[in-house]
Write a protein that holds these residues in place. Structure first.
Motif, PDB file in Angstrom:
ATOM      1  N   SER A   1      -5.262  -0.142  -2.988  1.00  0.00           N
ATOM      2  CA  SER A   1      -5.302   1.243  -2.521  1.00  0.00           C
ATOM      3  C   SER A   1      -5.065   2.219  -3.665  1.00  0.00           C
ATOM      4  O   SER A   1      -4.244   1.960  -4.554  1.00  0.00           O
ATOM      5  CB  SER A   1      -4.236   1.461  -1.445  1.00  0.00           C
ATOM      6  OG  SER A   1      -4.117   2.830  -1.140  1.00  0.00           O
ATOM      7  N   LYS A   2      -5.730   3.342  -3.603  1.00  0.00           N
ATOM      8  CA  LYS A   2      -5.513   4.387  -4.606  1.00  0.00           C
ATOM      9  C   LYS A   2      -4.122   5.006  -4.458  1.00  0.00           C
ATOM     10  O   LYS A   2      -3.654   5.706  -5.340  1.00  0.00           O
ATOM     11  CB  LYS A   2      -6.590   5.463  -4.516  1.00  0.00           C
ATOM     12  CG  LYS A   2      -6.560   6.273  -3.245  1.00  0.00           C
ATOM     13  CD  LYS A   2      -7.660   7.310  -3.234  1.00  0.00           C
ATOM     14  CE  LYS A   2      -7.618   8.138  -1.955  1.00  0.00           C
ATOM     15  NZ  LYS A   2      -8.665   9.154  -1.952  1.00  0.00           N
ATOM     16  N   TYR A   3      -3.455   4.732  -3.343  1.00  0.00           N
ATOM     17  CA  TYR A   3      -2.105   5.243  -3.118  1.00  0.00           C
ATOM     18  C   TYR A   3      -1.022   4.305  -3.645  1.00  0.00           C
ATOM     19  O   TYR A   3       0.164   4.576  -3.473  1.00  0.00           O
ATOM     20  CB  TYR A   3      -1.887   5.518  -1.627  1.00  0.00           C
ATOM     21  CG  TYR A   3      -2.848   6.549  -1.111  1.00  0.00           C
ATOM     22  CD1 TYR A   3      -2.758   7.875  -1.499  1.00  0.00           C
ATOM     23  CD2 TYR A   3      -3.888   6.188  -0.258  1.00  0.00           C
ATOM     24  CE1 TYR A   3      -3.669   8.823  -1.056  1.00  0.00           C
ATOM     25  CE2 TYR A   3      -4.795   7.122   0.199  1.00  0.00           C
ATOM     26  CZ  TYR A   3      -4.685   8.444  -0.197  1.00  0.00           C
ATOM     27  OH  TYR A   3      -5.572   9.365   0.241  1.00  0.00           O
ATOM     28  N   SER A   4      -1.416   3.225  -4.291  1.00  0.00           N
ATOM     29  CA  SER A   4      -0.448   2.327  -4.906  1.00  0.00           C
ATOM     30  C   SER A   4       0.220   3.037  -6.080  1.00  0.00           C
ATOM     31  O   SER A   4      -0.317   4.008  -6.623  1.00  0.00           O
ATOM     32  CB  SER A   4      -1.135   1.060  -5.399  1.00  0.00           C
ATOM     33  OG  SER A   4      -1.613   0.302  -4.316  1.00  0.00           O
TER      34      SER A   4
ATOM     35  N   HIS B   1      -2.619  -3.403   5.962  1.00  0.00           N
ATOM     36  CA  HIS B   1      -2.657  -3.814   4.570  1.00  0.00           C
ATOM     37  C   HIS B   1      -1.382  -4.582   4.218  1.00  0.00           C
ATOM     38  O   HIS B   1      -0.441  -4.614   4.998  1.00  0.00           O
ATOM     39  CB  HIS B   1      -2.797  -2.578   3.668  1.00  0.00           C
ATOM     40  CG  HIS B   1      -1.807  -1.511   4.027  1.00  0.00           C
ATOM     41  ND1 HIS B   1      -2.112  -0.492   4.898  1.00  0.00           N
ATOM     42  CD2 HIS B   1      -0.518  -1.333   3.686  1.00  0.00           C
ATOM     43  CE1 HIS B   1      -1.054   0.281   5.053  1.00  0.00           C
ATOM     44  NE2 HIS B   1      -0.067  -0.206   4.336  1.00  0.00           N
TER      45      HIS B   1
END
Length: 163
Positions: A49-52, A105
């Motif tokens: 995820s780009k939010y990691s 996820h």
């Protein structure tokens, strides 16, 4: 540890040794695990995820079954090329029975809890993902599974029955 490095660590430490005896090959560039059986290739690919962040690695897998035979048959039958050779596929959270939590996820936090979280993920791979997609042994079962997919393409189902 960066999210990509953390995921790579657990894939290489835990998942490779379990999946390779089952016929899957680990492609580090993906990271991806494909396995060819007859006319079909079952694979699962990891996405972060780009939010990691440095404190958490959020990831999921995309599953799919593809066939070069389908692409060849399609060209011969319809005299046009397919964009890809995918038969059926989905994100892991769309596989019946996947994940026993409220999330769509897996999250690793670079701490001791990661071991248990990744073991649960591996359990889903071995007991849910692989058995679900390895049902496809012929074109009739490909059609049946395609009819259950979240995105249904009737033209493909028709093709599978015709094959």
């Amino acid at each position: 540890m960066k999210p990509k490095e953390l995921l790579k660590f657990y894939i290489e430490k835990e998942l490779v040794k379990i999946s390779e005896p089952l016929g899957f090959k680990y492609a580090k560039s993906g990271p991806k695990f494909p396995r060819r059986t007859g006319a079909f290739t079952l694979s699962f690919t990891f996405h972060i995820s780009k939010y990691s962040s440095e404190k958490e690695c959020i990831f999921w897998t995309e599953w799919g079954v593809s066939s070069k035979d389908y692409k060849k048959w399609y060209k011969k039958t319809w005299d046009t090329n397919l964009m890809n050779d995918v038969i059926v596929g989905s994100s892991d959270w769309n596989i019946p029975g996947w994940l026993e939590s409220d999330y769509d996820h897996v999250v690793l936090y670079n701490n001791e809890s990661d071991r248990q979280e990744f073991k649960k993920f591996i359990s889903n791979v071995l007991n849910v993902g692989i058995p679900y997609y390895e049902q496809i042994v012929d074109w009739n079962t490909a059609a049946s599974l395609a009819l259950q997919a979240p995105l249904l393409f009737y033209e493909e189902v028709r093709d599978f029955y015709m094959m």
